[in-house]
Design a protein around this motif. Structure first.
Motif, PDB file in Angstrom:
ATOM      1  N   LEU A  47      48.229  27.488  51.339  1.00 47.64           N
ATOM      2  CA  LEU A  47      49.714  27.953  51.136  1.00 47.64           C
ATOM      3  C   LEU A  47      49.767  29.031  52.581  1.00 47.64           C
ATOM      4  CD1 LEU A  47      49.158  28.982  47.370  1.00 47.64           C
ATOM      5  CD2 LEU A  47      50.861  27.239  48.673  1.00 47.64           C
ATOM      6  N   TRP A  49      52.195  31.927  53.590  1.00 46.21           N
ATOM      7  CA  TRP A  49      53.806  32.632  53.382  1.00 46.21           C
ATOM      8  C   TRP A  49      54.936  32.891  54.732  1.00 46.21           C
ATOM      9  CZ3 TRP A  49      54.564  37.745  54.506  1.00 46.21           C
ATOM     10  CH2 TRP A  49      55.490  38.592  54.441  1.00 46.21           C
ATOM     11  N   ASN A  60      59.777  41.320  56.083  1.00 46.17           N
ATOM     12  CA  ASN A  60      58.635  41.354  56.342  1.00 46.17           C
ATOM     13  C   ASN A  60      58.348  39.977  56.346  1.00 46.17           C
ATOM     14  OD1 ASN A  60      58.048  43.755  54.421  1.00 46.17           O
ATOM     15  ND2 ASN A  60      57.022  43.783  56.628  1.00 46.17           N
ATOM     16  N   TYR A  61      58.109  39.487  57.913  1.00 43.65           N
ATOM     17  CA  TYR A  61      58.005  38.007  58.294  1.00 43.65           C
ATOM     18  C   TYR A  61      56.314  37.844  58.893  1.00 43.65           C
ATOM     19  CZ  TYR A  61      62.964  37.867  57.939  1.00 43.65           C
ATOM     20  OH  TYR A  61      64.430  38.274  57.592  1.00 43.65           O
ATOM     21  N   TYR A 106      51.622  41.190  43.703  1.00 43.10           N
ATOM     22  CA  TYR A 106      50.901  40.155  43.370  1.00 43.10           C
ATOM     23  C   TYR A 106      52.067  38.947  43.031  1.00 43.10           C
ATOM     24  CZ  TYR A 106      50.646  40.693  38.118  1.00 43.10           C
ATOM     25  OH  TYR A 106      51.231  41.765  36.912  1.00 43.10           O
TER      26      TYR A 106
ATOM     27  N   TYR B  35      43.513  38.946  45.938  1.00 46.14           N
ATOM     28  CA  TYR B  35      44.470  38.038  44.628  1.00 46.14           C
ATOM     29  C   TYR B  35      43.804  36.573  44.745  1.00 46.14           C
ATOM     30  CZ  TYR B  35      47.003  42.301  44.814  1.00 46.14           C
ATOM     31  OH  TYR B  35      47.842  43.395  45.174  1.00 46.14           O
ATOM     32  N   TYR B  37      44.985  32.914  42.796  1.00 41.34           N
ATOM     33  CA  TYR B  37      45.489  32.367  42.383  1.00 41.34           C
ATOM     34  C   TYR B  37      44.759  30.597  42.159  1.00 41.34           C
ATOM     35  CZ  TYR B  37      49.403  35.364  43.320  1.00 41.34           C
ATOM     36  OH  TYR B  37      49.842  36.736  44.037  1.00 41.34           O
ATOM     37  N   TYR B  50      43.816  39.974  40.672  1.00 40.78           N
ATOM     38  CA  TYR B  50      44.500  40.277  41.174  1.00 40.78           C
ATOM     39  C   TYR B  50      44.003  41.631  41.220  1.00 40.78           C
ATOM     40  CZ  TYR B  50      46.642  43.065  37.059  1.00 40.78           C
ATOM     41  OH  TYR B  50      46.215  44.346  35.453  1.00 40.78           O
ATOM     42  N   LYS B  51      44.145  42.235  42.108  1.00 34.72           N
ATOM     43  CA  LYS B  51      43.708  43.789  42.837  1.00 34.72           C
ATOM     44  C   LYS B  51      41.764  43.430  42.833  1.00 34.72           C
ATOM     45  CE  LYS B  51      47.478  46.210  42.202  1.00 34.72           C
ATOM     46  NZ  LYS B  51      47.921  48.783  41.875  1.00 34.72           N
ATOM     47  N   TYR B  88      43.000  29.522  46.001  1.00 36.41           N
ATOM     48  CA  TYR B  88      43.361  30.175  47.026  1.00 36.41           C
ATOM     49  C   TYR B  88      43.107  31.463  46.976  1.00 36.41           C
ATOM     50  CZ  TYR B  88      45.814  26.110  48.327  1.00 36.41           C
ATOM     51  OH  TYR B  88      45.579  24.861  48.440  1.00 36.41           O
ATOM     52  N   TRP B  92      46.644  41.830  51.990  1.00 33.42           N
ATOM     53  CA  TRP B  92      47.743  41.780  52.413  1.00 33.42           C
ATOM     54  C   TRP B  92      46.874  42.139  53.551  1.00 33.42           C
ATOM     55  CZ3 TRP B  92      53.423  41.912  53.334  1.00 33.42           C
ATOM     56  CH2 TRP B  92      53.576  42.919  54.080  1.00 33.42           C
ATOM     57  N   LEU B  96      50.029  43.931  62.918  1.00 30.00           N
ATOM     58  CA  LEU B  96      51.559  44.104  63.340  1.00 30.00           C
ATOM     59  C   LEU B  96      52.490  45.003  62.352  1.00 30.00           C
ATOM     60  CD1 LEU B  96      51.264  40.179  64.319  1.00 30.00           C
ATOM     61  CD2 LEU B  96      51.742  42.228  65.662  1.00 30.00           C
ATOM     62  N   SER B  97      53.671  44.074  61.224  1.00 26.67           N
ATOM     63  CA  SER B  97      54.127  44.899  60.495  1.00 26.67           C
ATOM     64  C   SER B  97      53.899  44.436  59.443  1.00 26.67           C
ATOM     65  CB  SER B  97      55.825  43.994  60.830  1.00 26.67           C
ATOM     66  OG  SER B  97      56.295  44.873  61.975  1.00 26.67           O
ATOM     67  N   GLY B  98      52.186  44.364  58.758  1.00 25.57           N
ATOM     68  CA  GLY B  98      51.947  43.561  57.824  1.00 25.57           C
ATOM     69  C   GLY B  98      52.769  42.331  57.163  1.00 25.57           C
ATOM     70  N   PHE B  99      51.612  41.436  56.904  1.00 27.70           N
ATOM     71  CA  PHE B  99      52.422  40.444  55.890  1.00 27.70           C
ATOM     72  C   PHE B  99      50.950  39.826  55.388  1.00 27.70           C
ATOM     73  CE2 PHE B  99      49.745  37.698  58.995  1.00 27.70           C
ATOM     74  CZ  PHE B  99      48.902  38.462  59.624  1.00 27.70           C
ATOM     75  N   TRP B 100      51.275  39.124  54.940  1.00 24.91           N
ATOM     76  CA  TRP B 100      50.383  38.859  53.593  1.00 24.91           C
ATOM     77  C   TRP B 100      49.110  37.134  54.137  1.00 24.91           C
ATOM     78  CZ3 TRP B 100      49.155  40.637  48.974  1.00 24.91           C
ATOM     79  CH2 TRP B 100      49.897  41.416  48.287  1.00 24.91           C
ATOM     80  N   PHE B 102      46.525  34.545  53.338  1.00 25.59           N
ATOM     81  CA  PHE B 102      46.516  32.863  52.180  1.00 25.59           C
ATOM     82  C   PHE B 102      45.214  32.462  52.814  1.00 25.59           C
ATOM     83  CE2 PHE B 102      49.149  32.240  48.697  1.00 25.59           C
ATOM     84  CZ  PHE B 102      50.115  32.644  48.827  1.00 25.59           C
ATOM     85  N   GLY B 104      42.446  29.372  52.916  1.00 22.18           N
ATOM     86  CA  GLY B 104      42.295  28.224  53.731  1.00 22.18           C
ATOM     87  C   GLY B 104      42.304  27.063  51.990  1.00 22.18           C
TER      88      GLY B 104
END
Lengths: 120, 111
Positions: A47, A49, A60-61, A106, B35, B37, B50-51, B88, B92, B96-100, B102, B104
């Motif tokens: 996956l 994001w 946000n990207y 989440y 987190y 999944y 979560y958390k 998975y 976070w 940079l500006s922050g992103f999620w 994952f 692999g």
């Protein structure tokens, strides 16, 4: 029960712009308790994001896609959308939309996913 | 290549306990929650943990999560055939500006 449903063309030519829409039902998209995400998965792979939007319009990207991505929201239609420009075969994937919760951070509800193929 | 590193596969027999690791860095796991999944074949992912170690309602207590420093792990005890899926980890990333980000993914096979 909240439901998310992706919709889009299914097939896009290389160099074109991909456009997908996620329609939210069973609840209002216009809430400061949630944010709205796009996530993709190439066949047989993991996956990734893509990005998110709050109904305030804040986004946000993923830095790896940022130059090509725009996510927008239409609260009147209870929808949010993804545009990805200059697509290549590497953008072929199942695209999911998902709701994120602000309080726990989440993804609690996901769409079923839509396959987007980039091919001439 | 994923920002978070997971083993590509894991396996166990029914009733066993298996663990899946997830390694990251100071900007993601080291400073934020983790987190987990579960993705069954042909379906969208489902939240398991979560958390770091919290289970949503409806997730069996056979599933547990932990975090230490820049690594995390998911443990599944009393393994069942229906646990065969891809798992998975997600965190976070503050860069940079922050992103999620994952992991692999780890394909769990119940032998």
């Amino acid at each position: 029960q909240v439901q998310l449903q992706e919709s889009g063309p299914g097939l896009v030519k290389p160099s074109q712009t991909l456009s997908l829409t996620c329609t939210v039902s069973g609840g209002s998209i216009n809430s400061d308790r949630y944010y709205w995400n796009w996530i993709r998965q190439p066949a047989g792979k993991g996956l990734e994001w893509i990005g998110r939007i709050y109904t305030s319009g804040s986004t946000n990207y993923n830095p790896s896609l940022k130059s090509r991505v725009t996510i927008s929201v239409d609260t009147s239609k209870n929808q949010f959308s993804l545009k990805l420009s200059s697509v290549t075969a590497a953008d072929t994937a199942v695209y999911y939309c998902a709701r994120g919760t602000v309080i726990h951070d989440y993804f609690d509800y996901w769409g079923q996913g839509t396959l987007l193929t980039v091919s001439s | 290549q994923s920002v978070l590193t997971q083993p590509p596969s894991a396996s166990g027999t029914p009733g066993q306990r298996v663990t899946i690791s997830c390694s990251g860095g100071s900007s993601n796991i080291g400073s934020n929650y983790v987190y987990w999944y579960q993705q069954l074949p042909g379906t969208a992912p489902k939240l398991l943990i979560y958390k770091n170690n919290q289970r949503p309602s409806g997730v069996p207590d056979r599933f547990s999560g932990s975090k230490s420093g820049t690594s995390a792990s998911l443990a599944i005890s009393g393994l069942r055939s229906e646990d065969e899926a891809d798992y998975y980890c997600v965190a976070w990333d503050d860069s940079l500006s922050g992103f999620w980000v994952f992991g692999g993914g780890t394909k769990l096979t119940v032998l």
